[in-house]
Design an enzyme around this catalytic site. Structure first.
Site, mmCIF file in Angstrom:
data_model
loop_
_atom_site.group_PDB
_atom_site.id
_atom_site.type_symbol
_atom_site.label_atom_id
_atom_site.label_comp_id
_atom_site.label_asym_id
_atom_site.label_seq_id
_atom_site.Cartn_x
_atom_site.Cartn_y
_atom_site.Cartn_z
ATOM 1 N N ASP A 119 -8.241 1.679 6.138
ATOM 2 C CA ASP A 119 -7.684 0.573 6.929
ATOM 3 C C ASP A 119 -6.344 0.915 7.587
ATOM 4 O O ASP A 119 -5.957 0.282 8.557
ATOM 5 C CB ASP A 119 -7.498 -0.672 6.034
ATOM 6 C CG ASP A 119 -6.693 -0.377 4.774
ATOM 7 O OD1 ASP A 119 -6.209 0.752 4.622
ATOM 8 O OD2 ASP A 119 -6.551 -1.291 3.932
ATOM 9 N N ASP A 133 -1.397 0.671 -3.390
ATOM 10 C CA ASP A 133 -0.769 -0.023 -2.280
ATOM 11 C C ASP A 133 0.022 -1.183 -2.868
ATOM 12 O O ASP A 133 -0.462 -1.875 -3.772
ATOM 13 C CB ASP A 133 -1.828 -0.543 -1.301
ATOM 14 C CG ASP A 133 -1.170 -1.020 -0.018
ATOM 15 O OD1 ASP A 133 -1.183 -0.277 0.980
ATOM 16 O OD2 ASP A 133 -0.603 -2.131 -0.024
ATOM 17 N N ARG A 190 6.547 -7.494 6.011
ATOM 18 C CA ARG A 190 7.754 -6.650 6.003
ATOM 19 C C ARG A 190 8.328 -6.534 7.408
ATOM 20 O O ARG A 190 7.571 -6.367 8.359
ATOM 21 C CB ARG A 190 7.425 -5.241 5.494
ATOM 22 C CG ARG A 190 7.108 -5.269 4.035
ATOM 23 C CD ARG A 190 6.925 -3.885 3.433
ATOM 24 N NE ARG A 190 6.741 -4.066 2.017
ATOM 25 C CZ ARG A 190 5.939 -3.358 1.248
ATOM 26 N NH1 ARG A 190 5.245 -2.365 1.763
ATOM 27 N NH2 ARG A 190 5.841 -3.622 -0.032
HETATM 28 C C1 MIC Z 1 2.967 -0.686 3.528
HETATM 29 O O1 MIC Z 1 2.687 -1.857 3.766
HETATM 30 O O2 MIC Z 1 4.113 -0.229 3.562
HETATM 31 C C2 MIC Z 1 1.841 0.258 3.173
HETATM 32 C C3 MIC Z 1 1.672 1.209 4.293
HETATM 33 O O3 MIC Z 1 0.644 -0.462 3.022
HETATM 34 C C4 MIC Z 1 2.192 0.953 1.853
HETATM 35 C C5 MIC Z 1 1.263 2.007 1.446
HETATM 36 C C6 MIC Z 1 1.458 3.305 2.178
HETATM 37 O O4 MIC Z 1 2.579 3.679 2.529
HETATM 38 O O5 MIC Z 1 0.448 3.983 2.400
HETATM 39 C C7 MIC Z 1 2.333 -0.018 0.670
HETATM 40 O O6 MIC Z 1 2.649 -1.165 0.872
HETATM 41 O O7 MIC Z 1 2.207 0.408 -0.476
HETATM 42 FE FE1 SF4 Z 2 -1.648 -2.718 5.603
HETATM 43 FE FE2 SF4 Z 2 0.546 -2.550 4.063
HETATM 44 FE FE3 SF4 Z 2 0.540 -3.984 6.316
HETATM 45 FE FE4 SF4 Z 2 -0.837 -4.832 4.275
HETATM 46 S S1 SF4 Z 2 1.362 -4.601 4.367
HETATM 47 S S2 SF4 Z 2 -1.523 -4.796 6.393
HETATM 48 S S3 SF4 Z 2 -1.593 -2.939 3.385
HETATM 49 S S4 SF4 Z 2 0.299 -1.774 6.153
#
Ligand code: MIC
Ligand code: SF4
Length: 653
Positions: free
Chosen positions: A64, A119, A379
């Protein structure tokens, strides 16, 4: 005395230790998940352990994150993951099938189960009462090999919900309010358990938004009871047989409690550049927008997108706004297509993206220079969107949709849009794109394209650590600072030597070069160092560059565990003033570090440049000390003398 729900599930799975806060416990793992950006490494690690098949009752490999195929790398990874899953007994969710947490929630979540995922947003399944914990890939690899999961017994905080949400106020506002109150660091060491009379009226997608974004509080995980609303969700998913009721005892006690009256909430928004920088939408109403992005594992359920469609129906996206939408799963995509919601989105001017993480991790759709983006994601760390000076706000899908129409941040209550509050949870269920393991594993060849590089090896801890302070940073450094992601770097997740060149790139472009020149060293950080993602590359790549210790005021949970897993010492200052005294470039010596760790003597740091010494602390358990001495978790579990203790079938190696 009654038990709370989190402790009940932990007690059910307890293999070692006692449920005393702060003590090390080990729990049985029922399910694991990986996504592609952390999965390739996890499977290489599983392969190095040497078992023919995963030992869990269910393990799923999702694709994904790396779905933007600008070169061969991501497609190579997909083929590797698909062949690996077939051979080693995992289910494989094909690219385009959806974001791991959304699909896991829909198709595999089980109330009361322990799920370990590589994750940080794995706690999404806490929305149905699973104890779902985000960890580094190596922890998942070891769990797939049959080892229990070791963690410090968390404290349990009750969030007692009363009242009910007013119109236009959503699950997103519940978690934003908690972030406003508790900040991004106060959840460290806690499971957040939801209870109280306000729970019943929250739907599972709303609960999942709340548990998903509990990751931003730094919590170990978040969990809701499993009740009639959960049952209705399972019924719609045609797997009511997997449902069971789960709740805390009526007289349960907690380590901490807070109360939240849902009826007092209003639409909230997180401002740049932290999920806890929360204010009311009305306080920033009118802020001009360049982009609105709806999706991610936090807010892209059928319910979310149906409500967005209802707001946009018959209207036009503002000319200055680019509205991008990524549905959370193929099922959600198909359901909005069949319900007509998709036509409303398209006709209003939305740009529809693939069902994947997409813009959330900077995989395309970076906003313009200095651009302002309003997102339904979890985030908004600086630069994460792909535009270094982009300004990202986080809010509910309802706020996002209303704002896409006006071109500025808008409180949807001011638009007077009639919206049907109830969205029926329809029941399209189609698992054709989740491939089961092969019937005959011996016939499956693992496909390894040139992007799949061998696992880097680590060395046992030296007698003495010596090296310069390579970097000194402040509080709340995220894993996006340490090991950035985005469309350019994510394809290198299976290629550590290439990815390591970008360690700390957003903070100091010369970091990798300097680390290689000095053969490694130490990083000094402030409070909550390593918050955010579970990506173990934020420890693995620094290890590859020779980092031996990180000295901070405090650590985020997953990153601390990842440092240990890769043999990097996580140390904390005993005195805050020692943080102030130390400077980048100072030459440090940690004398007799092996011996001091083993004998429990205080850990000493000599600042050779400035001519003083100081003591530092650690919270390593005896097991973690052994892991550090061995040079990391992989050499530790592969040690033939220890494999029986770890529950792995590798004694014969
Ligand atoms: C994120 O939301 O920062 C990610 C990308 O999903 C990461 C995982 C990753 O860096 O592959 C997470 O939340 O753990
Ligand atoms: Fe994907 Fe991480 Fe964003 Fe969720 S927070 S959509 S797992 S990159």
């Amino acid at each position: 005395m009654g038990e709370n729900l989190a402790r009940k599930i932990l007690a059910d799975h307890l293999v070692h230790g006692e449920l005393k806060p702060g003590e090390e416990i080990a729990i049985r793992v029922d399910q694991t998940l990986t996504q592609d950006a952390t999965g390739t490494m996890a499977y290489l690690q599983f392969e190095a352990i040497g078992l023919p098949r995963v030992q869990t009752s269910l393990s799923v490999s999702y694709v994904d994150h790396n779905t933007l195929q600008t070169g061969f790398e991501n497609a190579d990874d997909h083929r590797f993951l698909q062949s690996f899953a077939a051979k080693y007994g995992l289910y494989f969710s094909r690219p385009g099938n959806g974001i791991c947490h959304q699909v896991q929630l829909e198709r595999f979540s089980v109330p009361g189960a322990v799920l370990l995922g590589s994750d940080s947003h794995t706690p999404t399944s806490g929305g149905v009462g699973a104890l779902a914990i985000g960890v580094g890939g190596l922890d998942v690899a070891v769990a797939m090999a049959g080892s229990p999961f070791y963690l410090a017994m968390p404290r349990v905080m009750l969030v007692r919900l009363t009242g009910s949400l007013r119109p236009w106020v959503t699950g997103k506002d519940v978690i934003l309010e908690l972030l406003r109150r508790l900040t991004v660091k106060s959840g460290v060491g806690y499971v957040i358990e939801y209870g109280g009379p306000g729970v019943a009226a929250l739907t599972v997608p709303e609960r999942a938004t709340i548990t998903n974004m509990g990751a931003e509080l730094g919590a170990t995980t978040s969990v809701f009871p499993s009740d009639e609303a959960t049952r209705a969700y399972f019924r719609a998913q045609k797997r009511e047989n997997m449902w069971r009721p789960l709740a805390a005892d009526l007289d349960a006690t907690y380590d901490a409690e807070i109360e939240l009256d849902l009826s007092t909430l209003e639409p909230l928004i997180a401002q740049p550049h932290s999920p806890d920088n929360v204010t009311t939408v009305s306080a920033v109403e009118g802020t001009r927008l360049d982009q609105v992005a709806i999706g991610s594992c936090t807010n892209s359920s059928f319910r979310d997108l149906s409500r967005v469609a209802a707001i946009l129906r018959g209207k036009t996206v503002h000319p200055s706004v680019s509205l991008v939408i990524s549905p959370g799963s193929r099922r959600v995509y198909e359901m909005i297509a069949r319900s007509g919601a998709l036509a409303d989105l398209i006709s209003a001017g939305a740009r529809l993206l693939e069902t994947a993480c997409g813009p959330c991790i900077g995989m395309g759709q970076a906003p313009p220079s200095g651009g302002v983006s309003l997102r339904t994601f979890n985030r908004n760390f600086e630069g994460r969107c792909g535009t270094p000076d982009g300004l990202v706000y986080l809010a509910s899908p309802e706020v996002a949709a209303a704002s896409a129409l006006t071109g500025h941040i808008t409180d949807p209550r001011h638009l007077e849009i009639p919206i049907a509050l109830e969205v029926p949870e329809e029941s399209i269920v189609d698992d054709r794109f989740i491939l089961p393991p092969a019937d005959d594993p011996s016939s499956v060849e693992i496909v390894r394209g040139p992007n799949i590089k061998p696992l880097p090896t680590s060395r046992p801890l030296a007698e003495t650590i010596e090296g310069p302070v390579l970097l000194k940073v402040g509080d709340n450094i995220t894993t996006d600072h340490i090991m950035p992601a985005g469309a350019k770097l994510l394809p290198l997740r299976s290629n550590v030597p290439a990815l390591a060149e970008y360690v700390f790139a957003p903070v100091d472009l010369s970091f990798a070069r300097r680390a290689k020149e000095t053969g490694g060293g130490v990083v000094v950080g402030g409070a909550n160092y390593g918050q955010g993602s579970s990506r173990e590359h934020a420890a693995l790549c620094p290890m590859y560059l020779g980092l031996r210790a990180v000295l901070t005021k405090s650590f985020a949970r997953i990153h601390r565990a990842n440092l240990v897993n890769f043999g990097i010492l996580p140390l904390t200052f005993a005195q805050e003033s020692d943080y102030n005294r130390i400077a980048q470039g100072d030459q440090l010596v940690l004398p007799e570090i092996r011996e001091r760790l083993q004998s429990g003597q205080p850990i000493l740091v000599q600042n050779v440049t400035r001519g003083y010494s100081f003591e530092v602390c650690h919270t390593l358990t005896p097991r973690e000390i052994q892991i550090i001495l061995a040079g990391g978790l992989l050499p530790y579990v592969r040690d033939p003398d220890r494999s029986s203790v770890n529950g792995l079938g590798v004694a014969s190696r």
